[in-house]
Write a protein that holds these residues in place. Structure first.
Motif, PDB file in Angstrom:
ATOM      1  N   ASP A  60       0.783  -1.297  -0.040  1.00 38.00           N
ATOM      2  CA  ASP A  60      -0.152  -0.095   0.164  1.00 38.00           C
ATOM      3  C   ASP A  60       0.711   1.254   0.200  1.00 38.00           C
ATOM      4  N   CYS A  61       0.023   2.419  -0.074  1.00 33.46           N
ATOM      5  CA  CYS A  61       0.957   3.599  -0.049  1.00 33.46           C
ATOM      6  C   CYS A  61       0.397   4.469   1.039  1.00 33.46           C
ATOM      7  N   GLU A  62       0.847   5.636   1.289  1.00 34.62           N
ATOM      8  CA  GLU A  62       0.559   6.636   2.234  1.00 34.62           C
ATOM      9  C   GLU A  62      -0.481   7.341   1.577  1.00 34.62           C
ATOM     10  N   LEU A  63      -1.475   7.873   2.511  1.00 35.89           N
ATOM     11  CA  LEU A  63      -2.746   8.585   2.053  1.00 35.89           C
ATOM     12  C   LEU A  63      -2.185   9.960   1.710  1.00 35.89           C
ATOM     13  N   ASP A  64      -1.299  10.561   2.431  1.00 37.76           N
ATOM     14  CA  ASP A  64      -1.075  11.768   2.241  1.00 37.76           C
ATOM     15  C   ASP A  64      -0.195  12.407   1.141  1.00 37.76           C
ATOM     16  N   THR A  65       0.942  11.527   0.951  1.00 35.99           N
ATOM     17  CA  THR A  65       1.730  11.585   0.020  1.00 35.99           C
ATOM     18  C   THR A  65       1.467  10.742  -1.505  1.00 35.99           C
ATOM     19  N   ALA A  66       0.642   9.952  -1.313  1.00 33.27           N
ATOM     20  CA  ALA A  66       0.590   8.677  -2.327  1.00 33.27           C
ATOM     21  C   ALA A  66       1.786   7.901  -2.741  1.00 33.27           C
ATOM     22  N   GLU A  67       2.791   7.911  -1.922  1.00 34.59           N
ATOM     23  CA  GLU A  67       3.992   7.240  -2.447  1.00 34.59           C
ATOM     24  C   GLU A  67       3.924   5.943  -1.451  1.00 34.59           C
ATOM     25  N   ILE A  68       4.872   5.171  -1.746  1.00 27.83           N
ATOM     26  CA  ILE A  68       5.063   3.657  -1.093  1.00 27.83           C
ATOM     27  C   ILE A  68       5.216   3.726   0.498  1.00 27.83           C
ATOM     28  N   ASP A  69       4.432   2.937   1.208  1.00 26.26           N
ATOM     29  CA  ASP A  69       4.407   2.958   2.619  1.00 26.26           C
ATOM     30  C   ASP A  69       5.541   1.986   2.775  1.00 26.26           C
ATOM     31  N   LEU A  70       6.615   2.483   3.443  1.00 25.04           N
ATOM     32  CA  LEU A  70       7.579   1.866   3.845  1.00 25.04           C
ATOM     33  C   LEU A  70       7.779   1.094   4.733  1.00 25.04           C
TER      34      LEU A  70
ATOM     35  N   ARG B 228      14.507  -9.446  -2.917  1.00 27.30           N
ATOM     36  CA  ARG B 228      15.691  -9.040  -3.346  1.00 27.30           C
ATOM     37  C   ARG B 228      15.708  -7.768  -3.715  1.00 27.30           C
ATOM     38  N   GLY B 229      14.919  -7.011  -3.891  1.00 31.65           N
ATOM     39  CA  GLY B 229      14.674  -5.596  -4.091  1.00 31.65           C
ATOM     40  C   GLY B 229      13.819  -4.858  -3.733  1.00 31.65           C
ATOM     41  N   ILE B 230      13.708  -3.761  -3.702  1.00 33.53           N
ATOM     42  CA  ILE B 230      12.708  -2.880  -3.468  1.00 33.53           C
ATOM     43  C   ILE B 230      12.657  -1.727  -4.625  1.00 33.53           C
ATOM     44  N   LEU B 231      11.646  -1.580  -5.178  1.00 32.95           N
ATOM     45  CA  LEU B 231      11.239  -0.372  -6.154  1.00 32.95           C
ATOM     46  C   LEU B 231      10.557   0.852  -5.858  1.00 32.95           C
ATOM     47  N   PRO B 232      10.911   1.802  -5.190  1.00 35.06           N
ATOM     48  CA  PRO B 232      10.252   2.973  -4.920  1.00 35.06           C
ATOM     49  C   PRO B 232      10.042   3.659  -5.964  1.00 35.06           C
ATOM     50  N   VAL B 233       8.553   4.208  -6.218  1.00 35.96           N
ATOM     51  CA  VAL B 233       8.360   5.217  -6.987  1.00 35.96           C
ATOM     52  C   VAL B 233       8.321   6.499  -6.896  1.00 35.96           C
ATOM     53  N   HIS B 234       9.113   7.252  -7.309  1.00 36.39           N
ATOM     54  CA  HIS B 234       9.081   8.693  -6.957  1.00 36.39           C
ATOM     55  C   HIS B 234       7.892   9.724  -7.602  1.00 36.39           C
ATOM     56  N   LEU B 235       6.679   9.428  -6.999  1.00 30.00           N
ATOM     57  CA  LEU B 235       5.596   9.702  -7.743  1.00 30.00           C
ATOM     58  C   LEU B 235       5.179  11.184  -7.558  1.00 30.00           C
TER      59      LEU B 235
ATOM     60  N   PRO C 219      15.026   9.145   0.867  1.00 22.56           N
ATOM     61  CA  PRO C 219      16.366   8.206   0.683  1.00 22.56           C
ATOM     62  C   PRO C 219      17.135   7.723   2.008  1.00 22.56           C
ATOM     63  N   GLU C 220      16.871   8.397   3.107  1.00 24.94           N
ATOM     64  CA  GLU C 220      17.388   7.873   4.277  1.00 24.94           C
ATOM     65  C   GLU C 220      16.713   6.818   4.418  1.00 24.94           C
ATOM     66  N   ARG C 221      15.274   6.889   4.632  1.00 23.61           N
ATOM     67  CA  ARG C 221      14.417   5.599   5.032  1.00 23.61           C
ATOM     68  C   ARG C 221      14.773   4.560   4.135  1.00 23.61           C
ATOM     69  N   LEU C 222      14.764   4.694   2.778  1.00 31.71           N
ATOM     70  CA  LEU C 222      14.912   3.680   1.649  1.00 31.71           C
ATOM     71  C   LEU C 222      16.388   3.083   2.124  1.00 31.71           C
TER      72      LEU C 222
ATOM     73  N   LEU D 104      15.491  15.103 -11.775  1.00 34.16           N
ATOM     74  CA  LEU D 104      16.348  16.214 -11.315  1.00 34.16           C
ATOM     75  C   LEU D 104      15.688  16.399  -9.794  1.00 34.16           C
ATOM     76  N   ALA D 105      14.587  15.741  -9.328  1.00 31.44           N
ATOM     77  CA  ALA D 105      14.099  15.730  -7.923  1.00 31.44           C
ATOM     78  C   ALA D 105      15.325  15.686  -6.978  1.00 31.44           C
ATOM     79  N   GLU D 106      15.128  16.257  -5.974  1.00 34.05           N
ATOM     80  CA  GLU D 106      15.903  16.289  -4.648  1.00 34.05           C
ATOM     81  C   GLU D 106      15.350  16.035  -3.563  1.00 34.05           C
ATOM     82  N   ARG D 107      15.925  15.297  -2.514  1.00 36.60           N
ATOM     83  CA  ARG D 107      15.533  14.945  -0.927  1.00 36.60           C
ATOM     84  C   ARG D 107      16.538  14.701  -0.081  1.00 36.60           C
ATOM     85  N   GLU D 108      16.595  15.274   0.849  1.00 35.42           N
ATOM     86  CA  GLU D 108      17.717  14.850   1.909  1.00 35.42           C
ATOM     87  C   GLU D 108      18.957  14.600   1.194  1.00 35.42           C
ATOM     88  N   GLY D 109      19.255  15.732   0.490  1.00 34.55           N
ATOM     89  CA  GLY D 109      20.914  15.847  -0.250  1.00 34.55           C
ATOM     90  C   GLY D 109      20.968  14.838  -1.187  1.00 34.55           C
ATOM     91  N   LYS D 110      19.994  14.092  -1.678  1.00 32.91           N
ATOM     92  CA  LYS D 110      20.156  13.162  -2.718  1.00 32.91           C
ATOM     93  C   LYS D 110      19.306  13.437  -3.832  1.00 32.91           C
TER      94      LYS D 110
END
Length: 376
Positions: free
Chosen positions: A106-116, A128-135, A142-145, A165-171
């Protein structure tokens, strides 16, 4: 009536650089290097640098960037890859085409992004992997990922198709994990004049395997060491994208400024059920889309509001009306209604408002005034 505020107006971007685009295309035609030509190598290097990594490998579309990119990162049949149910179907298709087993969460309701947190609960012995979508143009944390990936020995593969070219937490998008996939579909923040995509990575071996996979599995002509395919970003597309790339930071700033106007003007309507998707990234959000939720407090349902806006010449969209787990072509995956309530709720509530570089304040005021009038 005529459209007064289009959903997207590419002419605002293209008109000032039209001559430069035509010269770039003519240069490729003169050289005749239409496949794996000079402009492609130049664009791959330039876009990778812009993303903060060393390597870029251009492919035919964003879906191929995911499918081949996961394979280049070592994902194979029997591996499980976690991804959000709330995404465009290409994310899911890419996982399936890589041979891996998709595990939706599922996703987070307020951001619509993946619920980590939900992603962590879904981790099993074959994960083996996680595929986050920068929606919508906003990165997943990035830190939580990275904390999650380190704790569970997971490959992070980013779907950054909406986050150039989106940025967050220095990444920057595409630099958080082992690799990231981008799309250059014409309406993207950086769009071509047709389909196109790219894998970016800081890993030389991943880049080399990706080049092999996209070119019939051949690192050199007629020597096929992988079961590859034909998926190469056309040199003509790369030439156009090369012209547009230097303008992308300014275009992204224009999108972010437009979103700030929307946020301010829509604030009084929150108690009437008009709730923008939450920005947790500040100016690092590049707003491929500006999305609102129409919640239960709104006196109008979404379709009625959308119809009223259309009648005023205001175009809108829905991204996306059906979550991946409920798409009819993917019933064989075994998911069912009610399994991901946030994703299902968002698909019933979300509405994308006009958003593109050059969208001006009077146009935004027109949109917001039309919403306010419709729900008053």
């Amino acid at each position: 009536m005529g459209v007064s505020v289009p959903f997207v107006d590419l002419s605002v971007q293209h008109a000032p650089i039209e001559d430069e685009i035509e010269r770039a295309i003519a240069s490729v035609v003169e050289r005749g290097d239409f496949v794996l030509g000079r402009a492609l190598g130049e664009f791959e290097a330039a876009f990778a640098r812009a993303c903060g990594v060393e390597y870029g490998v251009g492919v035919a579309c964003g879906t191929d960037a995911i499918a081949l990119g996961l394979q280049a990162c070592g994902i194979k049949a029997g591996d499980e890859v976690i991804l959000p149910a709330n995404t465009f179907i290409a994310t899911l298709i890419g996982v399936l085409r890589s041979g891996a087993t998709p595990v939706l969460v599922d996703c987070e309701l307020d951001t619509a992004e993946i619920d980590l947190d939900a992603a962590e609960r879904a981790i099993g012995p074959q994960t083996r992997g996680i595929l986050p979508v920068h929606l919508y143009g906003q990165m997943v944390s990035p830190e939580r990922l990275q904390q999650l990936a380190i704790a569970h020995n997971l490959v992070i593969f980013e779907d950054a198709a909406q986050a150039h070219l989106a940025e967050r937490e220095g990444k920057k998008a595409g630099s958080v994990g082992l690799a990231g996939a981008f799309s250059f579909y014409p309406s993207k923040n950086l769009g071509g004049i047709g389909d196109g995509g790219m894998l970016v990575t800081g890993d030389r071996e991943v880049a080399q395997k990706m080049r092999t996979l996209r070119n019939y599995g051949a690192p050199q002509k007629y020597r096929h060491v992988e079961i590859g395919t034909n998926s190469r970003l056309d040199t003509l597309q790369a030439a156009v994208l090369n012209v547009k790339l230097p303008h992308l930071p300014a275009w992204n700033r224009s999108r972010n400024a437009a979103a700030s106007h929307y946020d301010r003007l829509l604030a009084p309507l929150r108690d009437l059920g008009i709730v923008p998707i939450l920005n947790q990234s500040g100016t690092g959000h590049v707003y491929h889309l500006y999305v609102i939720r129409i919640d239960d407090r709104c006196p109008l349902d979404r379709q009625t509001l959308q119809d009223k806006l259309e009648a005023q010449g205001i175009q809108t969209g829905i991204h996306y009306p059906i979550p991946c787990h409920l798409q009819p072509g993917y019933r064989h995956l075994g998911y069912h209604p009610g399994q991901f309530p946030h994703a299902e709720q968002l698909c019933e509530q979300i509405l994308s408002l006009p958003m593109y570089p050059g969208l001006d304040l009077p146009q935004i005021e027109t949109v917001v005034e039309a919403i306010a009038l419709a729900i008053s």
